[in-house]
Write a protein that holds these residues in place. Structure first.
Motif, mmCIF file in Angstrom:
data_model
loop_
_atom_site.group_PDB
_atom_site.id
_atom_site.type_symbol
_atom_site.label_atom_id
_atom_site.label_comp_id
_atom_site.label_asym_id
_atom_site.label_seq_id
_atom_site.Cartn_x
_atom_site.Cartn_y
_atom_site.Cartn_z
ATOM 1 N N ILE A 294 41.403 39.456 41.017
ATOM 2 C CA ILE A 294 42.552 39.600 41.918
ATOM 3 C C ILE A 294 42.995 38.231 42.424
ATOM 4 C CG2 ILE A 294 43.353 40.548 44.114
ATOM 5 C CD1 ILE A 294 41.339 42.834 43.727
ATOM 6 N N TYR A 295 42.022 37.484 42.961
ATOM 7 C CA TYR A 295 42.362 36.200 43.577
ATOM 8 C C TYR A 295 42.809 35.178 42.539
ATOM 9 C CZ TYR A 295 42.193 33.639 47.964
ATOM 10 O OH TYR A 295 42.532 32.984 49.122
ATOM 11 N N SER A 359 51.224 43.094 45.271
ATOM 12 C CA SER A 359 51.010 42.422 43.983
ATOM 13 C C SER A 359 52.029 42.899 42.953
ATOM 14 C CB SER A 359 49.596 42.680 43.467
ATOM 15 O OG SER A 359 48.623 42.150 44.338
ATOM 16 N N GLY A 422 38.729 32.379 42.269
ATOM 17 C CA GLY A 422 40.165 32.631 42.261
ATOM 18 C C GLY A 422 40.985 31.362 42.161
ATOM 19 N N ALA A 455 46.046 42.109 38.993
ATOM 20 C CA ALA A 455 45.513 42.092 40.359
ATOM 21 C C ALA A 455 45.744 43.430 41.045
ATOM 22 C CB ALA A 455 46.159 40.960 41.150
ATOM 23 N N CYS A 458 43.224 45.958 39.663
ATOM 24 C CA CYS A 458 41.876 45.710 40.185
ATOM 25 C C CYS A 458 41.772 46.093 41.660
ATOM 26 C CB CYS A 458 41.507 44.239 39.998
ATOM 27 S SG CYS A 458 41.218 43.773 38.282
#
Length: 502
Positions: A294-295, A359, A422, A455, A458
């Motif tokens: 994600i990050y 996102s 990330g 992202a 997830c």
């Protein structure tokens, strides 16, 4: 609640010589029963903490982000021509931009864990002074090597700042307050984008004896040093020892610190929790699998925005000065959306579903960019979607993990661990927009959009996992009072009474 356990903890702390004037050695770990008068006292305490902590930390992050992202503005003010021999392909500029992330990634984890051994005001203040010096040194650079060294130093000392501040917020704010406060703090990254554009626009019209980009680094680096010096004197230390609070206020602050979790008492690092941060598939190492993915996507988009938004807007046919100015509205919108989403997430006590939405919005912005190469007004509107979606997502992500790692030590290891992994996305984002691909920037937009959609997926899976875990614990142990202290000293977020924010 096992009172004998906390009395035992108090005895251990007495043996360690940890005693705070005006606060019982046992009572600090026992949550207060708040009546209406106590609730009023807590509200007054919260206002007092907000007034002292938020202004200085928000201003520090404003200049931290200006100092790391002003390369994009300096590029339009002639830096490549003066130092990089013109840099017709943009490759040298890309490496200068990405150099920041190498030291930032390598040092964020050890620095954040080490910060627990020091007074927060000393650690944060000294970090700011040192990265301000590195920023000023960029104004004096005359070679590619000089700029690289300055950016590596900048990454080193900002690494000591970022994770430590998110950890510091958890000392003073509950999980119902942390998201909004982190949003205020991180929102100043968006303010920096807008403010940086205004400063760059003004400098573009100044006639001085030095290059405009050198003046930019001087004007944005000097306040950082001054704020760092101020931080040494006014930022409170840990709740149990700060002289900023009265004895009664310290007792309330420590009680708040232990709601739904349990904080450490003094300069303590629990090695087992550091190890657990690397082993927990959802929280850290696993950042590789979930949080880090994600990050990674979010930071790829963020690094792209910071360094290349002025250039991308410039390809829409605007002069350099106007391109600087046109970066302001998208960042202003991003700050507003960030505060709204983070406040909503605190009120609703959800992070994942909102992160999925933000996102996705950012990813859609890149898709619009991709499909509207020759429609400049549409592309400009898309920048609002990208900035709003990306900044809101990162604010929600930081708030999400500031509670869900369970213990203070695990947060100290886990937050910079998923952050460092990330930040590798920042290196990728620094190389996605070579000048040779403008104005379409097809590959850059495709990669950024794909990572933001990944992202979102997830975040959905992670939120579902947290919900299922909470349901299983409710079924096995019953529903806990969210204001009760949970002993996370041994098991961190695996403690039976601990509940995740989904």
């Amino acid at each position: 609640m096992d009172l004998d356990h906390y009395e035992h903890c108090g005895a251990d702390r007495r043996q360690d010589g940890l005693s705070i004037e005006g606060v019982s050695e046992v009572d600090p770990l026992i949550p207060l029963d708040l009546d209406s008068d106590s609730e009023a006292q807590e509200r007054r305490l919260l206002r007092k903490i907000d007034k002292r902590i938020l202004p200085i930390l928000c201003l520090l992050y404003l200049f931290a982000y200006l100092d790391r992202s002003n390369l994009g503005n300096a590029r339009l003010q002639g830096l490549p021509g003066d130092v990089l021999g013109g840099d017709p392909t943009g490759v040298l500029f890309d490496w200068i931009n990405s150099a920041f992330f190498f030291t930032y990634i390598l040092l964020q984890i050890p620095f954040t864990v080490l910060s627990k051994y020091y007074n927060p005001r000393i650690w944060i203040g000294c970090s700011a002074i040192l990265w301000g010096i590195c920023s000023l040194s960029m104004a004096a650079a005359h070679t590619f090597t000089g700029l690289i060294i300055a950016r590596l130093g900048l990454g080193t000392f900002e690494a000591a700042f970022g994770g430590a501040v998110v950890l510091y917020f958890s000392f003073y704010y509950t999980k119902a307050e942390c998201g909004t406060r982190i949003a205020y703090w991180f929102g100043f990254a968006a303010v920096a984008g807008a403010f940086g554009g205004l400063i760059a626009y003004g400098i573009q019209h100044v006639k001085v004896s030095i290059a405009n980009w050198r003046l930019l680094f001087l004007l944005e680096g000097t306040p950082t040093i001054l704020l760092g010096l101020l931080c040494l004197f006014i930022l409170p230390g840990r709740p149990e020892s700060t002289q900023f609070l009265t004895a009664a206020e310290r007792k309330i602050a420590i009680s708040r610190m232990n709601r739904g979790t349990s904080g450490d008492f003094g300069a303590v690092v629990r090695r087992s929790h550091v190890i657990a941060a690397f082993q927990d598939w959802r929280a850290s190492l696993p950042c590789i699998y979930v949080g880090g993915v994600i990050y990674f996507g979010l930071n790829c988009a963020l690094a792209s925005l910071s360094a290349f938004l002025p250039t991308i807007i410039g390809t829409m046919g605007h002069e350099n000065a106007m391109a600087q100015l046109m970066t302001v509205p998208p960042y202003a919108m991003a700050g507003l959306v960030l505060i709204i989403t983070s406040y909503s997430s605190d009120r609703l006590q959800i992070r994942g579903p909102l992160l999925v939405c933000t996102s996705t919005i950012g990813g859609l912005g890149y898709i619009v960019m991709l499909g509207a190469t020759h429609q400049q007004d549409v592309r400009y509107i898309a920048t609002f979607l990208i900035t709003s979606g990306t900044y809101s997502s990162i604010g929600l992500m930081n708030a999400w993990f500031s509670h869900n790692l369970g213990s203070e030590t695990k947060r100290a290891a886990g937050i910079p661990l998923y952050g460092a992994i990330g930040q590798i996305g920042g290196i990728l984002g620094s190389h996605l927009y070579p000048l040779t691909e403008g104005p379409a920037y097809t590959s850059g937009f495709i990669v950024s959009a794909s990572l933001l959609f990944l992202a979102a997926l997830c975040a959905f899976l992670l939120s579902a996992s947290f919900r299922l875990d909470n349901m299983q614990r409710d079924k096995e142990y019953g529903k806990p009072d969210p204001d009760d202290m949970v002993d996370t000293s041994e098991l961190a977020d695996k403690a039976p009474g601990f509940r995740y924010v989904p």
